[in-house]
Design a protein around this motif. Sequence first.
Motif, PDB file in Angstrom:
ATOM      1  N   ILE A   1      -1.915  -7.134  -3.433  1.00  0.00           N
ATOM      2  CA  ILE A   1      -2.949  -7.177  -2.392  1.00  0.00           C
ATOM      3  C   ILE A   1      -2.700  -6.102  -1.342  1.00  0.00           C
ATOM      4  N   GLU A   2      -1.473  -6.012  -0.878  1.00  0.00           N
ATOM      5  CA  GLU A   2      -1.165  -5.011   0.149  1.00  0.00           C
ATOM      6  C   GLU A   2      -1.367  -3.601  -0.387  1.00  0.00           C
TER       7      GLU A   2
ATOM      8  N   THR B   1      -2.911  -4.070   6.708  1.00  0.00           N
ATOM      9  CA  THR B   1      -2.153  -5.142   6.062  1.00  0.00           C
ATOM     10  C   THR B   1      -1.407  -6.001   7.068  1.00  0.00           C
ATOM     11  N   ALA B   2      -1.340  -5.575   8.312  1.00  0.00           N
ATOM     12  CA  ALA B   2      -0.613  -6.315   9.345  1.00  0.00           C
ATOM     13  C   ALA B   2      -1.170  -7.727   9.483  1.00  0.00           C
ATOM     14  N   GLY B   3      -0.300  -8.695   9.505  1.00  0.00           N
ATOM     15  CA  GLY B   3      -0.689 -10.082   9.673  1.00  0.00           C
ATOM     16  C   GLY B   3      -1.087 -10.795   8.403  1.00  0.00           C
ATOM     17  N   LEU B   4      -1.203 -10.060   7.281  1.00  0.00           N
ATOM     18  CA  LEU B   4      -1.653 -10.689   6.042  1.00  0.00           C
ATOM     19  C   LEU B   4      -0.644 -11.712   5.532  1.00  0.00           C
ATOM     20  N   ALA B   5       0.636 -11.372   5.604  1.00  0.00           N
ATOM     21  CA  ALA B   5       1.661 -12.254   5.033  1.00  0.00           C
ATOM     22  C   ALA B   5       1.575 -13.659   5.628  1.00  0.00           C
ATOM     23  N   GLU B   6       1.273 -13.751   6.925  1.00  0.00           N
ATOM     24  CA  GLU B   6       1.208 -15.052   7.575  1.00  0.00           C
ATOM     25  C   GLU B   6       0.033 -15.895   7.100  1.00  0.00           C
ATOM     26  N   HIS B   7      -0.942 -15.253   6.468  1.00  0.00           N
ATOM     27  CA  HIS B   7      -2.149 -15.976   6.049  1.00  0.00           C
ATOM     28  C   HIS B   7      -2.375 -15.875   4.546  1.00  0.00           C
TER      29      HIS B   7
ATOM     30  N   GLU C   1      -5.717  -8.485  13.880  1.00  0.00           N
ATOM     31  CA  GLU C   1      -6.808  -7.555  13.597  1.00  0.00           C
ATOM     32  C   GLU C   1      -7.561  -7.197  14.877  1.00  0.00           C
ATOM     33  N   LEU C   2      -7.833  -8.161  15.737  1.00  0.00           N
ATOM     34  CA  LEU C   2      -8.592  -7.868  16.952  1.00  0.00           C
ATOM     35  C   LEU C   2      -7.742  -7.227  18.029  1.00  0.00           C
TER      36      LEU C   2
END
Length: 428
Positions: free
Chosen positions: A20-21, A31-37, A132-133
């Motif tokens: 995915i990354e 990709t920042a923050g993806l791992a947590e979700h 993201e925001l």
Amino acid sequence: EMPTAVATVEPASTADRGAIEALLARLGLPTAGLAEHLASALVAREGGEVVGCVALELYGEAALLRSLAVRPDRQGAGLGTRLTEAALDRARREGVRELYLLTETADGFFRRLGFAPVARHDVAPAVHGSVELTSACPQSARAMRLDLADPAGIREAVRSHYAAHARRFVELGPVPSASGCCGTTSCCGAEKSVVTADLYSAEEAAALPEAALRASLGCGNPTALIDLRPGQVVLDLGSGGGVDVLLSARRVGPTGKAYGVDMTDEMLALARRNAAEAGAANAAFLKGTIDAVPLPDASVDVVISNCVINLAPDKSAVLREAFRLLKPGGRFAVSDVVVEGPVPASLRGRIESWVGCVAGALERSDYEAKLAAAGFDQIEIVPTRYYRAEDVGDPTLLAWLAAQPAAERERLSRAFMSAFVRAVKPAA
């Protein structure tokens, strides 16, 4: 975009994180923050490979849709739509009422799915603190919002499609062949539509204005399957160009009344023109939605509809409204698209797109349960026409179907149908 029948959309696993990354990085997406979700991410998989992805960041009743990506060689095959719709389904199951996203290039795509632009300062506070925001996406990215508690996006998509169809007839006149609502070559080209062809007898067709018949987008003929008597009051939910209202008006006679309700101004104008041409003084067309009809309680003997309820975002509300409108002992008699048993999401999406554009057909058991919950009894669902995957004419879909076991192919060939749905409001 046309849905594909090959890729499967399924929950992502921890083993998918690298793929995915890599896909997001390839397309220049954060990709920042993806791992947590990752637990709320979905992937599209073909032959074991991840070819698309999407994720949700869940914050109670608000959520952020992020990381929607499709591998370049698979773009244009409908995977973006399927991934987004799967994410919307999951968000609804999680109790999400407001869904947000950020995009720089795909606002048109998301608008078609019901999202609308929103100022960043109006994003829900819980979502506003997301990576993201706050940092991952540039300030130039547009914020968009979808209200899942009020599915106006679905309603607007249906309204705009049927408005365009009505304008086509008003401005350009009838097209050479009957056209289904799907807008695909298989439905709307030179050949007859499997969905809309041969629904009305020669005698019925001869009594109708040509524009009314050719503008019909139904998948059945409810007036042929219900006993209408002189003096009765009939209501058609989602009356479109008016063909079923006009047929009903003839059968109930001058002492009866046939109403049609539609939310689309263009369709109402076309229906009224057709009624005037047919000389149907006992036909009337009302503006409204099929879950909020501007008629009094217990004012109608028979409620009909021609493959419109499957388009409604809240079908339970439509059935409750029909029950309200019917007199005690009144009859519910509609044609609708119905699904028999569980169907793979890929096949369901492809068939529904072909049959009805924005279709959301109920499974038979669900339809029966919703009718009973609304108060109806004597419930009956009778198939009138089956839709086979072979009718769609998609080689990819046919290849997928050919790979299934023979028993499953046979079951799926009868899973999608037009059906006549009957029910009665108890007399007491």
